[in-house]
Scaffold this active site. Structure first.
Site, short mmCIF file in Angstrom:
data_model
loop_
_atom_site.label_atom_id
_atom_site.label_comp_id
_atom_site.label_asym_id
_atom_site.label_seq_id
_atom_site.Cartn_x
_atom_site.Cartn_y
_atom_site.Cartn_z
N SER A 331 0.80 -1.23 0.00
CA SER A 331 0.00 0.00 0.00
C SER A 331 0.83 1.28 0.00
O SER A 331 0.28 2.37 -0.18
CB SER A 331 -0.95 0.00 1.20
OG SER A 331 -1.92 -1.02 1.05
N ASP A 355 -17.44 1.73 -1.86
CA ASP A 355 -16.66 0.51 -1.65
C ASP A 355 -17.48 -0.53 -0.88
O ASP A 355 -17.71 -0.38 0.32
CB ASP A 355 -15.38 0.84 -0.86
CG ASP A 355 -14.61 -0.40 -0.45
OD1 ASP A 355 -14.76 -1.45 -1.10
OD2 ASP A 355 -13.85 -0.31 0.54
N ASP A 368 -11.19 -6.27 -0.69
CA ASP A 368 -10.60 -5.22 0.12
C ASP A 368 -10.18 -5.85 1.45
O ASP A 368 -10.72 -6.88 1.85
CB ASP A 368 -11.61 -4.09 0.37
CG ASP A 368 -10.93 -2.84 0.92
OD1 ASP A 368 -10.71 -1.92 0.12
OD2 ASP A 368 -10.63 -2.79 2.12
N HIS A 374 -15.26 0.25 2.90
CA HIS A 374 -15.06 1.54 3.57
C HIS A 374 -16.17 2.53 3.29
O HIS A 374 -16.09 3.70 3.68
CB HIS A 374 -13.73 2.16 3.12
CG HIS A 374 -12.51 1.39 3.55
ND1 HIS A 374 -12.04 0.29 2.85
CD2 HIS A 374 -11.66 1.55 4.61
CE1 HIS A 374 -10.95 -0.17 3.44
NE2 HIS A 374 -10.71 0.57 4.52
N CYS A 387 -7.69 2.17 1.28
CA CYS A 387 -8.80 1.43 0.64
C CYS A 387 -8.31 0.75 -0.65
O CYS A 387 -7.99 1.41 -1.63
CB CYS A 387 -9.94 2.39 0.34
SG CYS A 387 -11.28 1.63 -0.59
#
Length: 634
Positions: A331, A355, A368, A374, A387
């Site tokens: 990430s 999401d 996810d 989220h 996310c």
């Protein structure tokens, strides 16, 4: 009538023969003396200069004098590499009739351990037969005196004074510093290519890695010479003249050795790497690869058991993970993806998605990390709360070549040009890369589904911590990218003149400042209200950063549970950051191999680095150790 014998006739004949023989002998002697005289004239007159030179050559030996190797210090003047003189007991194999018997006899006078014999044999394999090879190093005064009294028993064995390299801090910073070792064939090739053969006469050691290798010809200096008169036995009688050697240049690094120590202690027994850079210059403040090694072990020729221990260690201490280890960025890739979206017009900061906790593409569900998703996610929230779904969608919109073209500007998948050797290129995937990488046509095709995981720093993505740190520093520096470097300036040992290594901007990226500001604001939010909150709670400065977690192997749709996975198959923990957020002085990238979540394992290390570098605060254990060291010195 019978002829009467005349005795006087025989006397005359004998006399004639005698005179003839005498005359012949006289002529022969005269010719011999004439030949000798001619030879004498030839040698003493015609060939006088030639034989005078040869006689002088036999009487006078030209002995190279090895220069003092340059000293290496950190940015604060702390000595990282220096020299000291010590006596060694050395054997020239070509001058010894029975090598084993000689070593056994020496062992009755001076302690020669099994490790010394093993090292001697190893050095013999690497050296020429006429070179002297140490059987014992760092002799005591008593041992020197003992051998001197018995020297007549050991032709081909002598005591020599040699300079030894020492790394006072031991393992700290060893991957950056490197080490020196005995000259081998590969080193000789480098010396020949550099046209330095004459300057390396009598030199036994050469830089093998890190700074010691890269700056070898600066550190070595200029070899001196002594004209020494020798007797018939080849022993020195007196020094006739001397051309003193010129010491090697001294190096001052950008590294902060105390910061380096803080980082290495923060890792403890864990594997990983950290690179910290000064954004406005590219100076490397810390370059850490864990585990590390002791460069002092290599100076005399590393013992076989020590080498085996390093070479067979599954943690690979000799591997420089900071510049050679390539990892998925996880990430930590997302802020750069977001910047790409802004710069290409694919997204605005306010544009949001819903999401649900997954993204469906081509009949495959990309999940996810947060079950249920989220909710409504804009760019700020996508970075702060990391996310995945946001970046699945974005990756598909940008396309693999769009991602590759943008990330290439930031230095991903390229060598940075740092001033040590062994840097890996990494992998910045693209359609062209895949065609080059694979041989079979069906493997060469890029599938749209492969792009999705690229968006969250997985898939074929593979970069070094140096590349990630450079990209972080570039964003912190508003798009101005500097080449990372370890040497700050070179000091001429003779004149004292300093040659600065000027900061070298590699490129100035044409990013819009408002776009960079959007990313910077979100990175600050990560440590205030997002995944880095716990690690930076109570910080006296504002830090920007991004956590990351990178999969080591595919879960194939199964839920990840660290406790049920073998330690070396667990996720890597990453963190990229810079501080202070409003005027960055330090930027870094850190990975803890198989450390799990970045917020849990990597971010706390970054916090320790910033606390020390910005505030002078040492971690509790390190502070106590530092105080004990000061007390011991006093």
């Amino acid at each position: 009538m019978r002829r009467r014998h005349d005795p006087f006739h025989h006397q005359d004949s004998d006399l004639d023969r005698f005179r003839f023989r005498l005359g012949f002998a006289a002529v022969a002697v005269l010719l011999a003396f004439l030949l000798l005289f001619t030879r004498f004239v030839w040698l003493q007159v015609v060939q006088h200069d030639y034989y005078t030179t040869r006689a002088e050559g036999n009487r006078i030996s030209l002995v190279p004098v090895t220069p003092n190797r340059g000293v290496i210090v950190d940015r604060n003047g702390t000595v990282l590499a220096r020299n000291y003189s010590a006596f060694t007991l050395e054997i020239t194999p070509s001058r010894v009739h029975d090598l084993e018997a000689t070593i056994d006899a020496l062992g009755t006078l001076i302690e020669v351990q099994a490790k010394d014999r093993k090292r001697f044999k190893k050095l013999m394999e690497e050296s020429k037969n006429f070179e002297s090879i140490p059987i014992r190093t760092r002799l005591t005064d008593k041992e020197v005196a003992t051998f001197a009294a018995n020297r007549f028993r050991f032709p081909g064995v002598e005591v020599k004074a040699r300079l030894f390299r020492q790394y006072p801090l031991g393992e700290i910073g060893s991957h950056a510093l490197g080490y020196i070792g005995r000259v081998n064939d590969r080193d000789l090739e480098r010396i020949e290519v550099a046209e330095q053969a004459a300057n390396y006469k009598g030199t036994d050691h050469f830089g093998k890695s890190g700074i010691e290798q890269k700056y070898e010809f600066h550190l070595h200096g200029q070899t001196g010479y002594e004209e020494v008169e020798v007797d018939a036995g080849g022993r020195a009688v007196r020094i006739l003249s001397r051309t003193p050697p010129v010491p090697g240049n001294n190096l001052t690094l950008t590294l902060d050795s105390k910061l380096q120590k803080v980082v290495e202690q923060a890792f403890g027994e864990r594997r990983g790497a950290l690179v910290a850079i000064e954004p406005e210059s590219g100076g490397v403040l810390a370059l850490v690869s864990m585990p590390t090694f002791d460069p002092n072990l290599f100076v005399d020729g590393i013992r076989a058991d020590d080498w085996d221990a390093y070479n067979n260690d599954p943690d690979k201490p000799m591997l420089n993970r900071a510049i050679y280890g390539a990892y998925p960025p996880g990430s930590t890739f997302k802020p750069f993806m977001a910047l790409a979206a802004l710069e290409t017009g694919k997204r605005t900061p306010q544009q949001a998605i819903s999401d649900p906790g997954y993204y469906m593409f081509g009949g495959h569900q990309f999940r996810d990390d947060k079950k249920g998703g989220h909710g409504i996610v804009d760019m700020y929230k996508s970075i702060v709360h990391s996310c995945d779904t946001y970046y699945y969608v974005l990756a598909n919109d940008l396309g693999i070549d769009g991602i590759s073209n943008f990330m290439g500007q930031l230095g991903f998948g390229q060598r940075t040009g740092i001033d040590i050797e062994g840097e890996a290129e990494g992998v910045l995937p693209s359609q062209a890369w895949k065609k080059k990488r694979f041989k079979k046509p069906e493997q060469q095709k890029w599938y749209a589904g492969e792009t999705i995981s690229i968006g969250i720093g997985q898939g074929y993505n593979s970069y070094t911590m140096l590349q990630l740190a450079q990209a972080t520093a570039t964003v912190a520096n508003n798009g101005v990218m500097f080449r990372p470097h370890l040497v700050k300036y070179i000091t001429d040992a003779k004149s004292g003149a300093k040659t600065m290594i000027e900061p070298e901007p590699m490129r100035i990226l044409p990013f819009k400042q408002q776009n960079i500001d959007v990313i910077k604001k979100a990175l600050v939010g990560v440590n205030k209200e997002g995944t880095g909150t716990r690690a930076f709670a109570g910080a006296e400065y504002e830090a920007a950063g991004k956590t990351g977690t990178a999969q080591v192997f595919s879960l194939k749709g199964e839920k990840y549970e660290a406790g049920k996975v073998k330690e070396r198959l667990r996720d890597h923990a990453l963190f990229m950051a810079y501080a202070p957020a409003d005027a960055p002085k330090i930027a870094l990238a850190v990975i803890v191999e198989n450390g799990g979540f970045g917020a849990q394992s990597a971010a706390p290390i970054a916090r320790m680095v910033f606390d020390y570098y910005l505030l002078g605060k040492l971690p509790k254990g390190a502070a106590e150790e530092d105080a004990a060291a000061v007390e011991a010195d006093e």
